[in-house]
Design a protein around this motif. Structure first.
Motif, mmCIF file in Angstrom:
data_model
loop_
_atom_site.group_PDB
_atom_site.id
_atom_site.type_symbol
_atom_site.label_atom_id
_atom_site.label_comp_id
_atom_site.label_asym_id
_atom_site.label_seq_id
_atom_site.Cartn_x
_atom_site.Cartn_y
_atom_site.Cartn_z
ATOM 1 N N MET A 143 -13.417 45.757 -72.234
ATOM 2 C CA MET A 143 -14.836 45.400 -72.296
ATOM 3 C C MET A 143 -15.029 43.971 -72.807
ATOM 4 O O MET A 143 -15.869 43.225 -72.287
ATOM 5 C CB MET A 143 -15.601 46.417 -73.141
ATOM 6 N N ARG A 144 -14.241 43.581 -73.795
ATOM 7 C CA ARG A 144 -14.339 42.207 -74.326
ATOM 8 C C ARG A 144 -13.931 41.197 -73.258
ATOM 9 O O ARG A 144 -14.549 40.146 -73.112
ATOM 10 C CB ARG A 144 -13.472 42.058 -75.574
ATOM 11 N N GLU A 147 -16.847 40.819 -71.060
ATOM 12 C CA GLU A 147 -17.912 40.045 -71.708
ATOM 13 C C GLU A 147 -17.631 38.549 -71.590
ATOM 14 O O GLU A 147 -18.538 37.755 -71.352
ATOM 15 C CB GLU A 147 -18.010 40.408 -73.190
ATOM 16 N N PRO A 150 -17.467 37.902 -66.856
ATOM 17 C CA PRO A 150 -18.010 39.024 -66.086
ATOM 18 C C PRO A 150 -17.655 39.000 -64.597
ATOM 19 O O PRO A 150 -17.866 39.974 -63.897
ATOM 20 C CB PRO A 150 -19.522 38.910 -66.267
#
Length: 172
Positions: A143-144, A147, A150
């Protein structure tokens, strides 16, 4: 070419030796690269750049044990940023299936590259390979990575597969 000319005329010119070694490493000419790097080390025994260049050449030739040894030597001699060394060591550990060591090295690389999505992606992959116990941490790193960048497709797919395998169907 110009560095090669300088080396031929002035065989003890350190910078030209290093430039030649780096260029040969990028071209995948392992033996020639190592030859120039060794001459550079004979001129300056503690030259971290020469060690790193040899490690890079050995990594292309798949000699992981020699690569790790040279990277460690280069790291002890280098001044400043060691993130590159940690990323390369992590990559080799991952390739060897030593995922716990790879995770540790990627965590050290994050200190130098906190905004580099690829470091988080590779950390997530190593955590995933360590087993189910580490899937939550892998998810956080995937997920990081997304972020930070993208536009990446790979972490999105790999995160979805990880969540699906973990029966988190709504999240996948």
């Amino acid at each position: 070419s110009s560095a090669k000319d300088v080396v031929e005329e002035f065989p003890t010119h350190l910078e030209s030796r290093l430039v030649c070694a780096e260029a040969l490493s990028q071209l995948g000419k392992v033996n020639e690269c190592v030859q120039h790097a060794r001459v550079a080390l004979s001129l300056d025994a503690g030259n971290a750049r020469a060690y790193a260049c040899m490690a890079s050449a050995y990594a292309k030739g798949a000699d992981d044990s020699a690569t790790l040894e040279l990277l460690r030597e280069a790291e002890t001699l280098a001044v400043g940023d060691h993130g590159l060394f940690h990323k390369e060591m992590a990559r080799i550990y991952f390739k060897q299936g030593r995922y716990d060591f790879a995770v540790n090295e990627y965590e050290l690389a994050k200190r130098s590259y906190p905004g580099d999505a690829s470091v988080y992606l590779e950390t997530a992959r190593a955590l995933r390979e360590r087993g189910e116990k580490y899937h939550r941490s892998a998810t956080v790193n995937f997920m990081r990575s997304l972020e930070l960048d993208p536009t990446q497709v790979e972490p999105r797919l790999e995160l979805g597969m990880l969540l699906y395998r973990g029966k988190e169907y709504g999240e996948a």
